[in-house]
Write a protein that holds these residues in place. Sequence first.
Motif, PDB file in Angstrom:
ATOM      1  N   GLY A 113       0.825  -1.213   0.000  1.00  0.00           N
ATOM      2  CA  GLY A 113       0.000   0.000   0.000  1.00  0.00           C
ATOM      3  C   GLY A 113       0.854   1.255   0.000  1.00  0.00           C
ATOM      4  O   GLY A 113       0.554   2.219   0.702  1.00  0.00           O
ATOM      5  N   THR A 149       1.507   3.408  -2.568  1.00  0.00           N
ATOM      6  CA  THR A 149       1.381   4.277  -3.749  1.00  0.00           C
ATOM      7  C   THR A 149       0.717   5.613  -3.451  1.00  0.00           C
ATOM      8  O   THR A 149       0.706   6.499  -4.298  1.00  0.00           O
ATOM      9  N   ARG A 150       0.128   5.737  -2.277  1.00  0.00           N
ATOM     10  CA  ARG A 150      -0.566   6.996  -1.947  1.00  0.00           C
ATOM     11  C   ARG A 150      -0.290   7.360  -0.495  1.00  0.00           C
ATOM     12  O   ARG A 150       0.190   6.542   0.281  1.00  0.00           O
ATOM     13  N   ILE A 196       0.377   8.135   3.234  1.00  0.00           N
ATOM     14  CA  ILE A 196       1.515   7.925   4.131  1.00  0.00           C
ATOM     15  C   ILE A 196       2.471   6.883   3.539  1.00  0.00           C
ATOM     16  O   ILE A 196       3.690   6.995   3.671  1.00  0.00           O
ATOM     17  N   ARG A 211      -3.056  -2.138  -5.787  1.00  0.00           N
ATOM     18  CA  ARG A 211      -3.869  -2.636  -6.913  1.00  0.00           C
ATOM     19  C   ARG A 211      -3.437  -1.986  -8.218  1.00  0.00           C
ATOM     20  O   ARG A 211      -3.397  -2.612  -9.249  1.00  0.00           O
ATOM     21  N   ARG A 212      -3.160  -0.682  -8.138  1.00  0.00           N
ATOM     22  CA  ARG A 212      -2.767   0.051  -9.355  1.00  0.00           C
ATOM     23  C   ARG A 212      -1.347   0.563  -9.250  1.00  0.00           C
ATOM     24  O   ARG A 212      -0.975   1.170  -8.245  1.00  0.00           O
ATOM     25  N   ASP A 259      -4.367  -7.295  -6.005  1.00  0.00           N
ATOM     26  CA  ASP A 259      -5.502  -6.938  -5.161  1.00  0.00           C
ATOM     27  C   ASP A 259      -5.512  -7.871  -3.959  1.00  0.00           C
ATOM     28  O   ASP A 259      -5.777  -9.063  -4.095  1.00  0.00           O
ATOM     29  N   LEU A 260      -5.238  -7.316  -2.786  1.00  0.00           N
ATOM     30  CA  LEU A 260      -5.063  -8.155  -1.592  1.00  0.00           C
ATOM     31  C   LEU A 260      -6.374  -8.595  -0.966  1.00  0.00           C
ATOM     32  O   LEU A 260      -6.377  -9.311   0.031  1.00  0.00           O
ATOM     33  N   PHE A 281       0.236  -0.770   4.852  1.00  0.00           N
ATOM     34  CA  PHE A 281      -0.617   0.435   4.855  1.00  0.00           C
ATOM     35  C   PHE A 281      -2.010   0.166   4.318  1.00  0.00           C
ATOM     36  O   PHE A 281      -2.881   1.015   4.426  1.00  0.00           O
ATOM     37  N   LYS A 321     -10.704   0.025   0.197  1.00  0.00           N
ATOM     38  CA  LYS A 321     -11.279   1.191  -0.486  1.00  0.00           C
ATOM     39  C   LYS A 321     -12.074   0.715  -1.704  1.00  0.00           C
ATOM     40  O   LYS A 321     -12.271   1.450  -2.648  1.00  0.00           O
ATOM     41  N   TYR A 375     -13.722  -0.765   9.992  1.00  0.00           N
ATOM     42  CA  TYR A 375     -12.411  -0.116  10.132  1.00  0.00           C
ATOM     43  C   TYR A 375     -11.939  -0.189  11.584  1.00  0.00           C
ATOM     44  O   TYR A 375     -10.788  -0.542  11.860  1.00  0.00           O
ATOM     45  N   LYS A 382      -8.663  -2.409  12.751  1.00  0.00           N
ATOM     46  CA  LYS A 382      -7.484  -1.775  13.356  1.00  0.00           C
ATOM     47  C   LYS A 382      -7.202  -2.374  14.734  1.00  0.00           C
ATOM     48  O   LYS A 382      -6.038  -2.566  15.109  1.00  0.00           O
ATOM     49  N   VAL A 416      -3.832  12.895   9.293  1.00  0.00           N
ATOM     50  CA  VAL A 416      -2.641  13.615   8.838  1.00  0.00           C
ATOM     51  C   VAL A 416      -2.866  14.315   7.500  1.00  0.00           C
ATOM     52  O   VAL A 416      -3.728  13.918   6.714  1.00  0.00           O
ATOM     53  N   LYS A 446      -1.789  14.897   3.862  1.00  0.00           N
ATOM     54  CA  LYS A 446      -1.061  14.157   2.835  1.00  0.00           C
ATOM     55  C   LYS A 446      -1.350  14.848   1.509  1.00  0.00           C
ATOM     56  O   LYS A 446      -2.267  15.688   1.440  1.00  0.00           O
TER      57      LYS A 446
HETATM   58  N1  LIG Z   1      -4.632   9.315   6.288  1.00  0.00           N
HETATM   59  C1  LIG Z   1      -4.814   9.425   7.583  1.00  0.00           C
HETATM   60  O1  LIG Z   1      -5.048  10.517   8.099  1.00  0.00           O
HETATM   61  C2  LIG Z   1      -4.711   8.198   8.469  1.00  0.00           C
HETATM   62  C3  LIG Z   1      -4.982   8.307   9.836  1.00  0.00           C
HETATM   63  C4  LIG Z   1      -4.872   7.169  10.629  1.00  0.00           C
HETATM   64  C5  LIG Z   1      -4.523   5.961  10.077  1.00  0.00           C
HETATM   65  N2  LIG Z   1      -4.286   5.864   8.734  1.00  0.00           N
HETATM   66  C6  LIG Z   1      -3.933   4.556   8.180  1.00  0.00           C
HETATM   67  O2  LIG Z   1      -2.768   4.697   7.401  1.00  0.00           O
HETATM   68  C7  LIG Z   1      -2.810   3.792   6.291  1.00  0.00           C
HETATM   69  C8  LIG Z   1      -2.586   4.568   4.992  1.00  0.00           C
HETATM   70  O3  LIG Z   1      -3.644   5.499   4.831  1.00  0.00           O
HETATM   71  P1  LIG Z   1      -3.545   6.632   3.712  1.00  0.00           P
HETATM   72  O4  LIG Z   1      -4.769   7.463   3.880  1.00  0.00           O
HETATM   73  O5  LIG Z   1      -2.224   7.290   3.775  1.00  0.00           O
HETATM   74  O6  LIG Z   1      -3.535   5.799   2.355  1.00  0.00           O
HETATM   75  P2  LIG Z   1      -4.696   5.308   1.348  1.00  0.00           P
HETATM   76  O7  LIG Z   1      -5.052   6.417   0.449  1.00  0.00           O
HETATM   77  O8  LIG Z   1      -5.803   4.627   2.109  1.00  0.00           O
HETATM   78  O9  LIG Z   1      -3.842   4.237   0.501  1.00  0.00           O
HETATM   79  C9  LIG Z   1      -3.833   2.881   0.825  1.00  0.00           C
HETATM   80  C10 LIG Z   1      -2.803   2.141  -0.014  1.00  0.00           C
HETATM   81  O10 LIG Z   1      -3.176   0.744  -0.022  1.00  0.00           O
HETATM   82  C11 LIG Z   1      -3.397   0.298  -1.356  1.00  0.00           C
HETATM   83  N3  LIG Z   1      -4.525  -0.639  -1.345  1.00  0.00           N
HETATM   84  C12 LIG Z   1      -5.813  -0.370  -0.992  1.00  0.00           C
HETATM   85  N4  LIG Z   1      -6.574  -1.477  -1.168  1.00  0.00           N
HETATM   86  C13 LIG Z   1      -5.747  -2.445  -1.640  1.00  0.00           C
HETATM   87  C14 LIG Z   1      -5.949  -3.792  -2.040  1.00  0.00           C
HETATM   88  N5  LIG Z   1      -7.149  -4.381  -1.999  1.00  0.00           N
HETATM   89  N6  LIG Z   1      -4.891  -4.499  -2.478  1.00  0.00           N
HETATM   90  C15 LIG Z   1      -3.648  -3.929  -2.552  1.00  0.00           C
HETATM   91  N7  LIG Z   1      -3.390  -2.660  -2.185  1.00  0.00           N
HETATM   92  C16 LIG Z   1      -4.440  -1.916  -1.741  1.00  0.00           C
HETATM   93  C17 LIG Z   1      -3.690   1.582  -2.136  1.00  0.00           C
HETATM   94  O11 LIG Z   1      -3.417   1.463  -3.535  1.00  0.00           O
HETATM   95  P3  LIG Z   1      -4.578   0.999  -4.594  1.00  0.00           P
HETATM   96  O12 LIG Z   1      -5.801   1.780  -4.244  1.00  0.00           O
HETATM   97  O13 LIG Z   1      -4.023   1.258  -5.943  1.00  0.00           O
HETATM   98  O14 LIG Z   1      -4.761  -0.465  -4.332  1.00  0.00           O
HETATM   99  C18 LIG Z   1      -2.727   2.555  -1.473  1.00  0.00           C
HETATM  100  O15 LIG Z   1      -1.414   2.327  -1.949  1.00  0.00           O
HETATM  101  C19 LIG Z   1      -4.165   3.091   6.357  1.00  0.00           C
HETATM  102  O16 LIG Z   1      -3.996   1.830   6.980  1.00  0.00           O
HETATM  103  C20 LIG Z   1      -4.994   4.005   7.238  1.00  0.00           C
HETATM  104  O17 LIG Z   1      -5.994   3.296   7.923  1.00  0.00           O
HETATM  105  C21 LIG Z   1      -4.376   6.961   7.922  1.00  0.00           C
END
Ligand SMILES: NC(=O)c1ccc[n+]([C@@H]2O[C@H](COP(=O)([O-])OP(=O)(O)OC[C@H]3O[C@@H](n4cnc5c(N)ncnc54)[C@H](OP(=O)(O)O)[C@@H]3O)[C@@H](O)[C@H]2O)c1
Length: 251
Positions: free
Chosen positions: A13, A15-16, A18, A38-39, A55-56, A82, A86, A141, A145, A174, A176
């Motif tokens: 995970g 690619t986007r 954190i 996935r992408r 795709d996990l 990560f 989604k 969710y 977690k 956070v 991003k």
């Molecule tokens: N952002 C925040 O504020 C925040 C706060 C607390 C905790 N978190 C945690 O931090 C982590 C990252 O969050 P984020 O918001 O930075 O990122 P995000 O936008 O949710 O990105 C998730 C990553 O996982 C990949 N992914 C999603 N579904 C997948 C699947 N079925 N198979 C393979 N890869 C998959 C996505 O790529 P594809 O879509 O291309 O598959 C992407 O690279 C998450 O676990 C989230 O719960 C985030």
Amino acid sequence: VTKQASAHSLVVGGTRGIGRALVELLISEKHVVSVIARRIPGVPLQGDVRYWAADLQELEGISKVLNEIVSHHGKLKNLVFFQRFKGEGDKWEGELATSVTATKSIVEACIDRFHEGTDKSIVMVSSIAASLVADEQDVAYHVAKAAINQMSRYYAVTLGPKGFRVNVVSPGTVLKAENSDFYARQAELQKFFQKTIPLGRMGTAAEVAKAIMFLCSPDASFITGQNLFVDGGVNLISTETLARRLTNQIP
Ligand SMILES: NC(=O)c1ccc[n+]([C@@H]2O[C@H](COP(=O)([O-])OP(=O)(O)OC[C@H]3O[C@@H](n4cnc5c(N)ncnc54)[C@H](OP(=O)(O)O)[C@@H]3O)[C@@H](O)[C@H]2O)c1
């Protein structure tokens, strides 16, 4: 943080958000990086990084991907998770499959794909929603977690004798690349953050990435089974204090 020459880190995970911030940091620290999502990004990051599409939610084919990763970049030193659900379809099934089952399966599949060295690090990214309840997330969710937190403790104990350290990082919300425009427009929300987060601001994806980098470094060589909150202290304030601060009734 101590420098590690050419350590191989697999970022699930990455690619986007954190995950992408961590990949940038790993590249700048001269790691060899493999990323699963996935992408595959249209514009990949520059450096010793390679992307694999999987795709996990479905784990069929994951050992083939892991074999390719190890034959391309060598055995692993670090493994970071990560991914969260989604996709389309049932959120409960999807979140448990993507966050919980995939993490367990990949950890177990990777045990023999780690290097022989003494320090092997696994980091799972959780959330303050593992213990607090957040309006903006669903029940799946929260439960996923909480499961990740306990899974990390289980593996810290059972894989410790094999030289694995297993830790969790729990970010608050956070900034991003993907949401910075949104939050920049939320002046009112920023004022609330100032009053309610002890450090007075939102954190950034890069700050969370640095905490993960520390846990993956030899500087953390005796740290395992821990949950490192990277949230500016937001989970420390009592409801009473929060209510008073937001209504300006400060004693
Ligand atoms: N952002 C925040 O504020 C925040 C706060 C607390 C905790 N978190 C945690 O931090 C982590 C990252 O969050 P984020 O918001 O930075 O990122 P995000 O936008 O949710 O990105 C998730 C990553 O996982 C990949 N992914 C999603 N579904 C997948 C699947 N079925 N198979 C393979 N890869 C998959 C996505 O790529 P594809 O879509 O291309 O598959 C992407 O690279 C998450 O676990 C989230 O719960 C985030």
